[in-house]
Design an enzyme around this catalytic site. Structure first.
Site, PDB file in Angstrom:
ATOM      1  NE  ARG A  66     -53.390  44.022 -74.914  1.00  0.00           N
ATOM      2  CZ  ARG A  66     -53.271  43.196 -74.174  1.00  0.00           C
ATOM      3  NH1 ARG A  66     -53.341  43.511 -72.667  1.00  0.00           N
ATOM      4  NH2 ARG A  66     -53.745  41.895 -74.261  1.00  0.00           N
ATOM      5  CG  ASP A 112     -50.326  45.244 -58.434  1.00  0.00           C
ATOM      6  OD1 ASP A 112     -51.484  45.195 -57.516  1.00  0.00           O
ATOM      7  OD2 ASP A 112     -50.365  45.978 -59.365  1.00  0.00           O
ATOM      8  CG  HIS A 116     -56.498  38.708 -65.075  1.00  0.00           C
ATOM      9  ND1 HIS A 116     -56.404  40.011 -66.010  1.00  0.00           N
ATOM     10  CD2 HIS A 116     -57.688  37.955 -65.873  1.00  0.00           C
ATOM     11  CE1 HIS A 116     -57.123  39.823 -67.048  1.00  0.00           C
ATOM     12  NE2 HIS A 116     -57.898  38.800 -67.034  1.00  0.00           N
ATOM     13  CB  CYS A 165     -49.132  22.285 -57.429  1.00  0.00           C
ATOM     14  SG  CYS A 165     -48.868  20.771 -58.361  1.00  0.00           S
ATOM     15  CB  CYS A 207     -45.536  20.355 -56.556  1.00  0.00           C
ATOM     16  SG  CYS A 207     -46.833  19.965 -55.376  1.00  0.00           S
ATOM     17  CB  SER A 209     -55.938  48.501 -72.763  1.00  0.00           C
ATOM     18  OG  SER A 209     -55.916  46.904 -72.566  1.00  0.00           O
ATOM     19  CG  ASN A 249     -56.788  54.054 -70.238  1.00  0.00           C
ATOM     20  OD1 ASN A 249     -56.426  53.428 -69.227  1.00  0.00           O
ATOM     21  ND2 ASN A 249     -56.397  53.816 -71.423  1.00  0.00           N
TER      22      ASN A 249
HETATM   23  P1  NAD Z   1     -52.851  47.032 -70.329  1.00  0.00           P
HETATM   24  O1  NAD Z   1     -51.382  47.043 -70.250  1.00  0.00           O
HETATM   25  O2  NAD Z   1     -53.668  46.089 -71.643  1.00  0.00           O
HETATM   26  O3  NAD Z   1     -53.640  48.455 -70.351  1.00  0.00           O
HETATM   27  C1  NAD Z   1     -53.183  49.499 -69.550  1.00  0.00           C
HETATM   28  C2  NAD Z   1     -53.802  50.734 -69.791  1.00  0.00           C
HETATM   29  O4  NAD Z   1     -53.561  51.619 -68.908  1.00  0.00           O
HETATM   30  C3  NAD Z   1     -53.457  51.112 -71.122  1.00  0.00           C
HETATM   31  O5  NAD Z   1     -54.291  51.742 -72.247  1.00  0.00           O
HETATM   32  C4  NAD Z   1     -52.579  52.732 -71.014  1.00  0.00           C
HETATM   33  O6  NAD Z   1     -52.529  53.505 -71.703  1.00  0.00           O
HETATM   34  C5  NAD Z   1     -52.954  52.858 -69.535  1.00  0.00           C
HETATM   35  N1  NAD Z   1     -52.385  53.666 -68.603  1.00  0.00           N
HETATM   36  C6  NAD Z   1     -51.023  53.293 -68.051  1.00  0.00           C
HETATM   37  N2  NAD Z   1     -50.591  53.958 -67.123  1.00  0.00           N
HETATM   38  C7  NAD Z   1     -51.789  54.953 -66.830  1.00  0.00           C
HETATM   39  C8  NAD Z   1     -51.964  55.848 -65.990  1.00  0.00           C
HETATM   40  N3  NAD Z   1     -50.900  56.298 -64.942  1.00  0.00           N
HETATM   41  N4  NAD Z   1     -53.066  56.510 -65.981  1.00  0.00           N
HETATM   42  C9  NAD Z   1     -53.971  56.455 -66.847  1.00  0.00           C
HETATM   43  N5  NAD Z   1     -53.892  55.428 -67.614  1.00  0.00           N
HETATM   44  C10 NAD Z   1     -52.783  54.687 -67.947  1.00  0.00           C
HETATM   45  O7  NAD Z   1     -53.408  46.460 -68.853  1.00  0.00           O
HETATM   46  P2  NAD Z   1     -54.411  45.712 -68.883  1.00  0.00           P
HETATM   47  O8  NAD Z   1     -55.669  46.370 -69.808  1.00  0.00           O
HETATM   48  O9  NAD Z   1     -54.566  45.695 -67.415  1.00  0.00           O
HETATM   49  O10 NAD Z   1     -54.200  44.179 -69.439  1.00  0.00           O
HETATM   50  C11 NAD Z   1     -53.191  43.548 -69.282  1.00  0.00           C
HETATM   51  C12 NAD Z   1     -53.110  42.126 -68.376  1.00  0.00           C
HETATM   52  O11 NAD Z   1     -51.735  41.823 -67.830  1.00  0.00           O
HETATM   53  C13 NAD Z   1     -53.911  42.543 -67.195  1.00  0.00           C
HETATM   54  O12 NAD Z   1     -55.342  42.201 -67.230  1.00  0.00           O
HETATM   55  C14 NAD Z   1     -53.298  42.023 -66.019  1.00  0.00           C
HETATM   56  O13 NAD Z   1     -53.658  40.724 -65.848  1.00  0.00           O
HETATM   57  C15 NAD Z   1     -51.791  41.868 -66.399  1.00  0.00           C
HETATM   58  N6  NAD Z   1     -51.001  42.868 -65.793  1.00  0.00           N
HETATM   59  C16 NAD Z   1     -50.866  43.094 -64.467  1.00  0.00           C
HETATM   60  C17 NAD Z   1     -50.145  44.255 -64.051  1.00  0.00           C
HETATM   61  C18 NAD Z   1     -50.185  44.530 -62.615  1.00  0.00           C
HETATM   62  O14 NAD Z   1     -50.733  43.627 -61.865  1.00  0.00           O
HETATM   63  N7  NAD Z   1     -50.041  45.841 -62.002  1.00  0.00           N
HETATM   64  C19 NAD Z   1     -49.249  44.874 -64.751  1.00  0.00           C
HETATM   65  C20 NAD Z   1     -49.123  44.384 -66.143  1.00  0.00           C
HETATM   66  C21 NAD Z   1     -50.038  43.376 -66.599  1.00  0.00           C
HETATM   67 ZN    ZN Z   2     -48.762  19.201 -56.568  1.00  0.00          ZN
END
Ligand code: NAD
Ligand code: ZN
Length: 254
Positions: free
Chosen positions: A36, A106, A123, A131, A156, A198, A222
């Protein structure tokens, strides 16, 4: 901002049960895009949201094939922990970290050196497959080898069911024990540090009001505003890789 950072450093110094909540923003500086943020996967391509939905995944083989191709090239396989992850290891080394709740899939907190038993992956994880029929779990890389060898949508090997990364897709229920553990940790916190999230994804965003109601100080780090900024005792706008090292280092070290 400098003044606020000093104030928060003092609060951290005085805290003994810090709970950290991390979102995708803590890993963008490791080269893994968020969803986002301004350069997020969904911001750039709204269709990507469809790929993350469990109903499309289960009903459409083409969505699964595309998902396996994305997993083959996922930036996680080449990512290294950044200064933000390392600062949170320092917080644990200082004996202050009660729990690290992460929305990330990650595995970079564990790779940075946080104890796996302190990390609550609400998550799930990209490092395993599951599976959808019999619940078998296995390492992601072994299944990716099958994709590389030509199985576009590998089933699977036990029950022929649909395999998926062991992550929670949109439309999929969270694991009750895992989200319960996160909420209990939040209620035990004396300070909650929400970083790079976010705070728009539920139910995990409820961690913030739960910690507040239990008497914890709330600190949000953030790059952009969040819906919980008004509830926070401090809001630090900046990059997590810059702000977290300044917050988490012991006094006198920075
Ligand atoms: P999000 O994408 O909704 O929000 C990320 C927030 O971090 C944003 O508000 C953005 O402005 C801010 N941001 C980005 N880079 C930044 C930085 N360097 N310093 C400070 N702020 C920064 O992410 P979310 O709320 O984690 O939700 C998305 C869902 O998708 C997660 O719950 C997760 O399950 C999954 N996801 C995971 C990964 C990962 O594992 N790295 C990556 C993308 C999405
Ligand atoms: Zn199975």
């Amino acid at each position: 901002m400098q003044e606020s950072i000093d104030a928060v450093r003092g609060w951290i110094e005085a805290s003994t049960r810090i709970v950290v909540l991390t979102g995708a923003g803590v890993s963008t500086e490791s080269g893994i895009p968020d969803f986002r943020g301004p350069h997020g996967v969904w911001t750039k391509n709204p269709l990507a949201e469809k790929l993350s939905n469990i109903h499309h995944y289960l009903s459409d083989p083409e969505v699964r094939k595309l998902s396996w191709q994305h997993r083959l090239d996922h930036p996680t396989w080449h990512a290294k922990p950044n200064a933000g992850h390392i600062a949170l290891v320092e917080l644990e080394r200082r004996g202050k970290l009660h729990a690290l709740i992460t929305q990330n899939i990650d595995g970079l907190h564990q790779r940075a050196g946080n104890a796996p038993e302190r990390v609550i992956e609400v998550h799930g994880t990209l490092h395993e497959v599951v599976c959808m029929s019999c619940g078998w779990r296995g390492p992601m890389q072994a299944t990716l080898e099958r994709v590389r060898a030509g199985e576009a949508d590998p089933p699977c090997t036990i029950c022929s069911g649909i395999l998926k990364s062991a992550t929670i897709s949109f439309g999929q229920a969270l694991v009750p024990e895992v989200i319960d553990r996160a909420m209990q940790a939040a209620e035990a916190a004396d300070l909650l540090l929400a970083v790079g999230s976010s705070l728009q994804v539920y139910p995990v965003a409820n961690v913030v009001p739960a910690a507040k109601a239990a008497g914890a100080r709330i600190v949000i780090v953030n790059a952009e505003p969040t819906p919980f900024d008004d509830m926070a005792d401090a809001v630090l706008a900046g990059r997590t890789g810059d702000v977290l090292p300044r917050l988490c280092a012991k006094r006198g070290h920075r």
